[in-house]
Design an enzyme around this catalytic site. Structure first.
Site, PDB file in Angstrom:
ATOM      1  N   ASP A 167       1.081  -0.958   0.358  1.00 52.02           N
ATOM      2  CA  ASP A 167       0.002  -0.011  -0.213  1.00 52.02           C
ATOM      3  C   ASP A 167       0.550   1.346  -0.529  1.00 52.02           C
ATOM      4  OD1 ASP A 167      -2.682  -1.558  -0.279  1.00 52.02           O
ATOM      5  OD2 ASP A 167      -2.582  -1.276   2.133  1.00 52.02           O
ATOM      6  N   ILE A 168       1.842   1.268   0.621  1.00 51.76           N
ATOM      7  CA  ILE A 168       3.012   2.363   1.255  1.00 51.76           C
ATOM      8  C   ILE A 168       3.691   2.558  -0.336  1.00 51.76           C
ATOM      9  CG2 ILE A 168       4.282   3.108   1.827  1.00 51.76           C
ATOM     10  CD1 ILE A 168       3.538   1.775   5.018  1.00 51.76           C
TER      11      ILE A 168
END
Length: 403
Positions: A167-168
């Site tokens: 996600d990051i």
């Protein structure tokens, strides 16, 4: 330095990847309007842990934004989204396959209203291919990409990376895509459709592991903290804890052996070069481990640093956050939240001209800026009140600041 000043971002994304991208755009000076459903808001607003009803996860990725609570399922809410999109420079969207079209905020619809629009779409597996309609979750892409298969102790269970790297990294890739699209629009005068996906980001994180597999035909194995191409390059027990040792080349090996009292093996044909040490990995680790455990952490850190051998204490997160190096880098920014008082956030990991980083706005309450944003869009207060009474809008009740 605010290179995105006067850039308006309409952020329909939720959870982690899209909101992190929007937060970074806000840190670069963009005016970010976070569009959330009234009453519930972004999914992460309900996630644990909570402090005075505010989610730590939400707080971590939503500063430098304004919150507009808007029901996109209603015709009037959709019309307001279109009104805002006509004036926006960038739209972020991360709904499941087909949902954006149902809500009237898909690329084709909004680009027809605003041909200069830069539209970033975040998806799980991309929108094409056999998995194009599958939803995406960080841990599922850690599994799908082969990432999880490489993590954990040899012979032991596999492990998930705890901090949602897929996600990051997808959020950061989104920032790259938006910035490139802004430059392209300056050149052509036309908008750009930009895609990022959790699949693309997760496989991209495997970079040198993938290339190593292509060259050798051998998939990477679980090695705990060890490294497949370097040795000794992992955590070792010391007399009073653990240390991370990183002997990255043969010159460092010689310096390490001098500190560790291993001069008798420095030129041993099993260990003299990194290639030989990797070939004799278990023996190398065993010999180094035997000597590391004989002295305390502070001694090793002092002596190895003086010798120019990479090493680090293995901090817990609280220890890392309290280290003076973070303060020297101004990596933690502070803002005043209406319910929580001072809130700390990790700043964007890019610094310009040595200037201190700052949070220009604290993470917003749900609908905190609904009135402000719609007044700017030209709506009269009476119309805003009517839409709020009809449930099309959500208006925040800001409580007294924490003492």
């Amino acid at each position: 330095m605010t290179p995105l000043k006067n850039i308006k971002v309409l952020d329909f994304s939720k959870v982690l990847a899209g909101p992190l991208c929007a937060q970074h755009l806000g840190e670069l000076g963009a005016d970010v309007i976070k569009v959330e459903p009234p009453g519930v808001g972004d999914d992460t607003r309900s996630w644990l842990p909570q402090d005075k009803g505010e989610s730590a996860i939400f707080l971590s990725i939503n500063h430098n934004k304004r919150s507009l609570a808007l029901d996109l399922k209603s015709p009037e809410g959709r019309a307001l989204a279109h009104r805002l999109a006509r004036e926006a420079d960038v739209v972020l969207q991360g709904f499941g396959s087909g949902t954006a079209k149902k809500l009237g905020i898909d690329y084709e619809t909004l680009a027809a209203l605003n041909p200069r629009l830069i539209y970033l779409e975040v998806s799980g597996y991309g929108r094409d291919g056999p998995l194009g309609k599958e939803p995406g979750y960080d841990v599922m892409l850690q599994a799908f990409s082969g990432m999880i298969s490489t993590m954990g102790e040899p012979g032991g269970p596999m492990a998930r990376a705890s901090f949602s790297p897929v996600d990051i990294s997808t959020g950061m890739n989104g920032v790259i895509g938006v910035l490139a699209a802004i430059l392209e629009r300056e050149r052509t005068g036309k908008g750009v459709y930009v895609e990022v996906s959790l699949l693309d980001s997760s496989v991209a994180l495997m970079t040198y592991l993938a290339q190593s597999y292509w060259r050798t035909g051998v998939p990477p194995r679980r090695m705990g903290t060890g490294h497949p191409a370097l040795s000794p390059y992992q955590a070792f027990a010391v007399a009073d804890g653990q240390i991370m040792l990183g002997v990255g080349n043969d010159a460092q090996w010689r310096r390490f052996c001098a500190v560790a009292g291993l001069e008798h093996i420095v030129d041993d044909p099993r260990f003299a070069t990194n290639a030989q040490r990797v070939a004799n990995f278990d023996q190398t680790v065993a010999l180094v481990g035997e000597v590391m455990v004989t002295r305390p952490l502070a001694w090793w850190l002092d002596e190895l640093r003086k010798a120019g051998v990479p090493c680090s204490p293995i901090h817990t997160l609280d220890e890392a956050l309290a280290h003076p190096q973070l303060e020297a880098r101004k990596l933690v920014v502070r803002s005043q939240h209406p319910l929580l008082g001072e809130v700390r956030n990790i700043a964007m990991p890019v610094r310009f001209n040595g200037e201190p980083r700052e949070a220009r706005a604290t993470p917003p309450l749900l609908g905190e800026h609904t009135v402000e944003v719609l007044r700017e869009a030209g709506l009269a207060d009476a119309e805003i009140e009517r839409l709020a009474a009809a449930g099309v809008l959500g208006l925040a009740g800001v409580s007294k600041p924490a003492s």
